[in-house]
Motif scaffolding. Structure first.
Motif, PDB file in Angstrom:
ATOM      1  N   PRO A   1       0.783  -1.232   0.000  1.00  0.00           N
ATOM      2  CA  PRO A   1       0.000   0.000   0.000  1.00  0.00           C
ATOM      3  C   PRO A   1       0.823   1.296   0.000  1.00  0.00           C
ATOM      4  CG  PRO A   1      -0.888  -1.552   1.600  1.00  0.00           C
ATOM      5  CD  PRO A   1       0.430  -2.102   1.127  1.00  0.00           C
ATOM      6  N   VAL A   2       2.111   1.239   0.363  1.00  0.00           N
ATOM      7  CA  VAL A   2       2.922   2.461   0.441  1.00  0.00           C
ATOM      8  C   VAL A   2       4.072   2.483  -0.567  1.00  0.00           C
ATOM      9  CG1 VAL A   2       2.335   2.875   2.861  1.00  0.00           C
ATOM     10  CG2 VAL A   2       4.389   1.554   2.297  1.00  0.00           C
ATOM     11  N   LYS A   3       4.217   1.446  -1.381  1.00  0.00           N
ATOM     12  CA  LYS A   3       5.376   1.368  -2.274  1.00  0.00           C
ATOM     13  C   LYS A   3       5.455   2.532  -3.253  1.00  0.00           C
ATOM     14  CE  LYS A   3       3.291  -1.756  -5.634  1.00  0.00           C
ATOM     15  NZ  LYS A   3       3.378  -3.087  -6.217  1.00  0.00           N
ATOM     16  N   ARG A   4       4.322   3.092  -3.645  1.00  0.00           N
ATOM     17  CA  ARG A   4       4.341   4.202  -4.607  1.00  0.00           C
ATOM     18  C   ARG A   4       5.142   5.391  -4.091  1.00  0.00           C
ATOM     19  NH1 ARG A   4      -0.221   4.117  -2.016  1.00  0.00           N
ATOM     20  NH2 ARG A   4      -1.067   5.969  -1.077  1.00  0.00           N
ATOM     21  N   MET A   5       5.203   5.582  -2.781  1.00  0.00           N
ATOM     22  CA  MET A   5       5.932   6.736  -2.254  1.00  0.00           C
ATOM     23  C   MET A   5       7.443   6.588  -2.424  1.00  0.00           C
ATOM     24  SD  MET A   5       5.771   6.644   1.929  1.00  0.00           S
ATOM     25  CE  MET A   5       4.073   7.109   1.871  1.00  0.00           C
ATOM     26  N   PHE A   6       7.903   5.389  -2.742  1.00  0.00           N
ATOM     27  CA  PHE A   6       9.327   5.177  -2.996  1.00  0.00           C
ATOM     28  C   PHE A   6       9.624   5.098  -4.494  1.00  0.00           C
ATOM     29  CE2 PHE A   6       8.319   3.170   1.101  1.00  0.00           C
ATOM     30  CZ  PHE A   6       9.103   3.970   1.919  1.00  0.00           C
ATOM     31  N   TRP A   7       8.625   4.804  -5.304  1.00  0.00           N
ATOM     32  CA  TRP A   7       8.828   4.585  -6.738  1.00  0.00           C
ATOM     33  C   TRP A   7       8.446   5.785  -7.593  1.00  0.00           C
ATOM     34  CZ3 TRP A   7       6.525  -0.980  -7.686  1.00  0.00           C
ATOM     35  CH2 TRP A   7       7.277  -1.909  -6.956  1.00  0.00           C
ATOM     36  N   GLN A   8       7.664   6.711  -7.045  1.00  0.00           N
ATOM     37  CA  GLN A   8       7.187   7.848  -7.827  1.00  0.00           C
ATOM     38  C   GLN A   8       7.648   9.154  -7.203  1.00  0.00           C
ATOM     39  OE1 GLN A   8       2.924   7.523  -7.974  1.00  0.00           O
ATOM     40  NE2 GLN A   8       2.953   5.628  -9.137  1.00  0.00           N
ATOM     41  N   ASP A   9       7.902  10.153  -8.047  1.00  0.00           N
ATOM     42  CA  ASP A   9       8.231  11.487  -7.553  1.00  0.00           C
ATOM     43  C   ASP A   9       7.014  12.113  -6.896  1.00  0.00           C
ATOM     44  OD1 ASP A   9      10.822  11.314  -8.524  1.00  0.00           O
ATOM     45  OD2 ASP A   9      10.307  12.248 -10.443  1.00  0.00           O
ATOM     46  N   GLY A  10       7.273  13.054  -6.025  1.00  0.00           N
ATOM     47  CA  GLY A  10       6.181  13.801  -5.416  1.00  0.00           C
ATOM     48  C   GLY A  10       5.751  13.295  -4.050  1.00  0.00           C
ATOM     49  N   TYR A  11       6.497  12.362  -3.480  1.00  0.00           N
ATOM     50  CA  TYR A  11       6.198  11.859  -2.137  1.00  0.00           C
ATOM     51  C   TYR A  11       7.365  12.237  -1.218  1.00  0.00           C
ATOM     52  CZ  TYR A  11       2.288   9.159  -3.938  1.00  0.00           C
ATOM     53  OH  TYR A  11       1.104   8.788  -4.508  1.00  0.00           O
ATOM     54  N   PRO A  12       7.297  13.399  -0.569  1.00  0.00           N
ATOM     55  CA  PRO A  12       8.414  13.859   0.254  1.00  0.00           C
ATOM     56  C   PRO A  12       8.843  12.868   1.340  1.00  0.00           C
ATOM     57  CG  PRO A  12       6.797  15.606  -0.010  1.00  0.00           C
ATOM     58  CD  PRO A  12       6.195  14.361  -0.591  1.00  0.00           C
ATOM     59  N   LEU A  13       7.907  12.134   1.898  1.00  0.00           N
ATOM     60  CA  LEU A  13       8.260  11.178   2.948  1.00  0.00           C
ATOM     61  C   LEU A  13       9.161  10.073   2.397  1.00  0.00           C
ATOM     62  CD1 LEU A  13       8.013  10.186   5.833  1.00  0.00           C
ATOM     63  CD2 LEU A  13       5.897   9.039   5.194  1.00  0.00           C
TER      64      LEU A  13
END
Length: 87
Positions: free
Chosen positions: A39-51
């Motif tokens: 559920p959270v992998k997109r924040m590591f694979w896509q730009d735009g997720y500061p966390l």
């Protein structure tokens, strides 16, 4: 990942950057211990997720400090078994 595990145990083996950053996030309390990666992998694979960017940057900073090792070719991290030079 076991609740209460030390970071040196969590990152004892080579881990891809996204998995290492995710596990670091769990260790720091950003994610709950029972959080699944999917559920959270997109924040590591896509730009735009500061966390996600911050957690990967933190991995790189710990490499600079000698705490972690980084395999640049595969973008993987692991705990540095050598003692950190504190001088």
């Amino acid at each position: 990942m076991a609740d209460g595990a030390e970071l040196r145990q969590i990152l004892a083996d080579w881990r891809d950057y996204d998995d290492a950053a995710f596990r670091l996030g769990i260790f720091l309390g950003v994610f709950p211990w029972d959080q699944k990666f999917g559920p959270v992998k997109r924040m590591f694979w896509q730009d735009g997720y500061p966390l996600g960017e911050m957690l990967v940057d933190l991995l790189d900073r710990t490499v600079e400090g000698g705490v972690l090792l980084k395999n640049e070719e595969d973008v993987r991290y692991k705990w540095n078994p050598a003692p950190v030079d504190l001088s």
